[in-house]
Enzyme design. Structure first.
Site, PDB file in Angstrom:
ATOM      1  N   SER A 105      -5.392   1.725 -27.183  1.00 50.90           N
ATOM      2  CA  SER A 105      -6.092   0.805 -28.074  1.00 50.90           C
ATOM      3  C   SER A 105      -6.128   1.348 -29.499  1.00 50.90           C
ATOM      4  O   SER A 105      -5.087   1.575 -30.093  1.00 50.90           O
ATOM      5  CB  SER A 105      -7.492   0.526 -27.527  1.00 50.90           C
ATOM      6  OG  SER A 105      -8.063  -0.595 -28.140  1.00 50.90           O
ATOM      7  N   ASP A 250      -5.261  -4.232 -33.967  1.00 51.35           N
ATOM      8  CA  ASP A 250      -5.081  -2.853 -33.521  1.00 51.35           C
ATOM      9  C   ASP A 250      -3.800  -2.757 -32.684  1.00 51.35           C
ATOM     10  O   ASP A 250      -3.116  -3.765 -32.475  1.00 51.35           O
ATOM     11  CB  ASP A 250      -6.328  -2.384 -32.755  1.00 51.35           C
ATOM     12  CG  ASP A 250      -6.539  -3.117 -31.443  1.00 51.35           C
ATOM     13  OD1 ASP A 250      -6.005  -4.229 -31.277  1.00 51.35           O
ATOM     14  OD2 ASP A 250      -7.243  -2.571 -30.568  1.00 51.35           O
ATOM     15  N   ASP A 252      -2.917  -2.638 -29.575  1.00 53.86           N
ATOM     16  CA  ASP A 252      -2.674  -3.460 -28.380  1.00 53.86           C
ATOM     17  C   ASP A 252      -3.157  -4.900 -28.542  1.00 53.86           C
ATOM     18  O   ASP A 252      -3.156  -5.680 -27.601  1.00 53.86           O
ATOM     19  CB  ASP A 252      -3.297  -2.828 -27.142  1.00 53.86           C
ATOM     20  CG  ASP A 252      -4.817  -2.806 -27.160  1.00 53.86           C
ATOM     21  OD1 ASP A 252      -5.393  -2.631 -28.252  1.00 53.86           O
ATOM     22  OD2 ASP A 252      -5.439  -2.953 -26.091  1.00 53.86           O
ATOM     23  N   ASP A 254      -6.056  -6.490 -29.158  1.00 50.69           N
ATOM     24  CA  ASP A 254      -7.276  -7.107 -28.618  1.00 50.69           C
ATOM     25  C   ASP A 254      -8.417  -7.081 -29.627  1.00 50.69           C
ATOM     26  O   ASP A 254      -9.463  -7.676 -29.390  1.00 50.69           O
ATOM     27  CB  ASP A 254      -7.695  -6.472 -27.284  1.00 50.69           C
ATOM     28  CG  ASP A 254      -8.046  -4.995 -27.385  1.00 50.69           C
ATOM     29  OD1 ASP A 254      -7.943  -4.415 -28.489  1.00 50.69           O
ATOM     30  OD2 ASP A 254      -8.416  -4.409 -26.348  1.00 50.69           O
TER      31      ASP A 254
END
Length: 464
Positions: A105, A250, A252, A254
């Site tokens: 993340s 970010d 990934d 999310d």
């Protein structure tokens, strides 16, 4: 080096000794535990969906995960470079037993992690995580013989499928977005958002797109956490060239935040507030965020006749409360938007489509929209204690001191003071209490934090 084993996944730095970092041995061990847990839970379903962000260790970790799952007799569908929400929506559509997303993340480049999903594409529960960790600790794995090895297949079409699902949402208005002819700049920190966000914008009819750090090499151009202090490149670009807005995700995809046309941050806390405002205009209902998120969501929810609920910190806790409270929108103040009409997971792509629809239909500049929301400021602090201090006793003493105030103790201690609040959370790994406070000015928020720090010091002194 660091290895963090939690109920929601395994996270650590690459390199070092097994058990102390996310080494190949640790990747195999925890992948084997997850695969074993899935086989016991649903012996008839052998399909696992896999996807990853673009970080440098992703390819290596992916190969280890694939081989381990095949060794357990499980069939892997590899989406390759993808996003966390894309893997989440793919799991139920593919009728898979679960899914793994390889991403740390917002953590820096040396980190990676295994995010673990159940059969509906949601993060595994606390109880499931405890089972999985017990399997890993006991190394209770049973690999199959050579004639029963699992299969491997690739599918690089899922980002487009995910975008098609977003475009099909009734509250996403492609024509309204296209008509506004937004000029947009995107910072995707050289990860998979560099693939997915421009693809989404083009599908929404946006033709003026500037890509900043959108090459998915995994060489992060800046600290990947989407906070204003890490995003000076996009602010400079907006100051230099006229844009209607900036979009940042970010690694990934999310978490989501925006920048206004004057290069000021919209505020990651206000991503969810704005999207919720739009949803609630069209769908009456309740909202959820965690205890450390801005009060502005409560204000907007109550303005629309809904009820606001606060959960413990953590996406799985937000989702659980969203389901029980029948929330129509929810998420976290870190720029995480969860829209159950699509799926129960933080989804920056869905957030972008809903936000742009809201902005397009409002006819306003993004800075004007931002000024229309209640103005709150959050101060984040911490106090370090000595190892001999019982942090739980300290929190209990603070709770008693403010017993006349509304208190929520589901995750640390949150105390409300009219339109101010403070949230005290203890660290799971260190003798630290994190202190989040919010008020209608940063000075007031910081003073509130200082007051609670003083209270904590008094409690500690009295116990010595």
């Amino acid at each position: 080096m660091t290895l963090i084993k939690s109920i929601s996944g395994i996270r650590g730095t690459i390199g070092g000794k097994a058990g102390d970092a996310l080494t190949p041995l640790d990747v195999v061990k925890f992948t084997a535990a997850y695969g074993t847990w899935l086989k016991r839970k649903n012996p008839s379903n052998k399909k696992i969906v896999l996807g990853r962000d673009a970080r440098l260790s992703g390819d290596m970790v992916s190969k280890l995960v694939v081989g381990t799952l095949q060794g357990l007799g499980l069939d892997v569908l590899d989406l390759g470079l993808s996003t966390t929400p894309t893997v989440e929506v793919a799991v139920p559509v593919e009728n898979a037993a679960g899914g793994i997303i390889l991403t740390a993340s917002h953590n820096p480049i040396q980190w990676n992690a295994l995010k673990l999903l159940n059969e509906v594409g949601e993060f595994i529960s606390g109880a499931d995580g405890e089972e999985l960790l017990a399997i890993a600790e006991a190394e209770d794995f049973d690999f199959v013989d050579v004639k029963k090895l699992g299969s491997y297949a690739q599918d690089d079409t899922w980002i487009k499928k995910h975008i098609d699902m977003i475009l099909a949402l009734p509250l996403v208005d492609k024509e309204a977005i296209k008509e506004r002819n937004f000029k947009v700049i995107v910072d995707a920190v050289n990860s998979t958002g560099g693939i997915a966000v421009p693809m989404l914008l083009e599908a929404l009819g946006v033709t003026q797109i500037t890509k900043l750090h959108c090459d998915p090499t995994g060489n992060f151009a800046h600290n990947p956490e989407p906070l204003p202090e890490n995003l000076t490149d996009i602010t400079k670009a907006i100051e230099k060239t006229k844009y209607d807005l900036g979009i940042v995700v970010d690694p990934d995809v999310d978490r989501l935040c925006f920048f206004c046309e004057d290069a000021s941050p919209f505020g990651e806390e206000y991503t969810l507030v704005a999207v919720a405002d739009y949803i609630l205009q069209h769908t009456k209902g309740n909202t959820v965020s965690n205890l450390s998120s801005t009060r502005a969501l409560r204000d907007v929810t109550e303005k629309h006749g809904g009820k606001y609920y606060a959960s413990a910190v953590g996406e799985v806790n937000v989702v659980t409360l969203m389901k029980s409270s029948k929330a129509v929108i929810g998420g976290e103040g870190n720029g995480g938007v969860i829209y159950p009409e699509l799926h129960y997971g933080r989804d920056a792509l869905a957030g972008i489509a809903l936000f742009l629809t809201h902005l397009a239909k409002s006819g306003k500049k993004i800075s004007v929209m931002r000024k229309g929301y209640p103005e709150y400021y959050i101060s984040k602090n911490k106090i370090e204690l000595t190892a001999d201090i019982n942090v739980d006793e300290v929190l209990e003493a603070v709770k008693k001191k403010y017993a006349k105030n509304p208190i929520n103790a589901i995750d640390g201690v949150r105390i409300d003071f009219d339109k101010e609040w403070v949230h005290l959370r203890k660290s799971n790994t260190e003798p630290i209490i994190r202190i989040y406070s919010e008020s209608d000015s940063m000075t007031k928020a910081e003073n509130l934090a200082k007051k609670l720090i003083s209270d904590i010091k008094e409690v500690v002194a009295a116990k010595m």
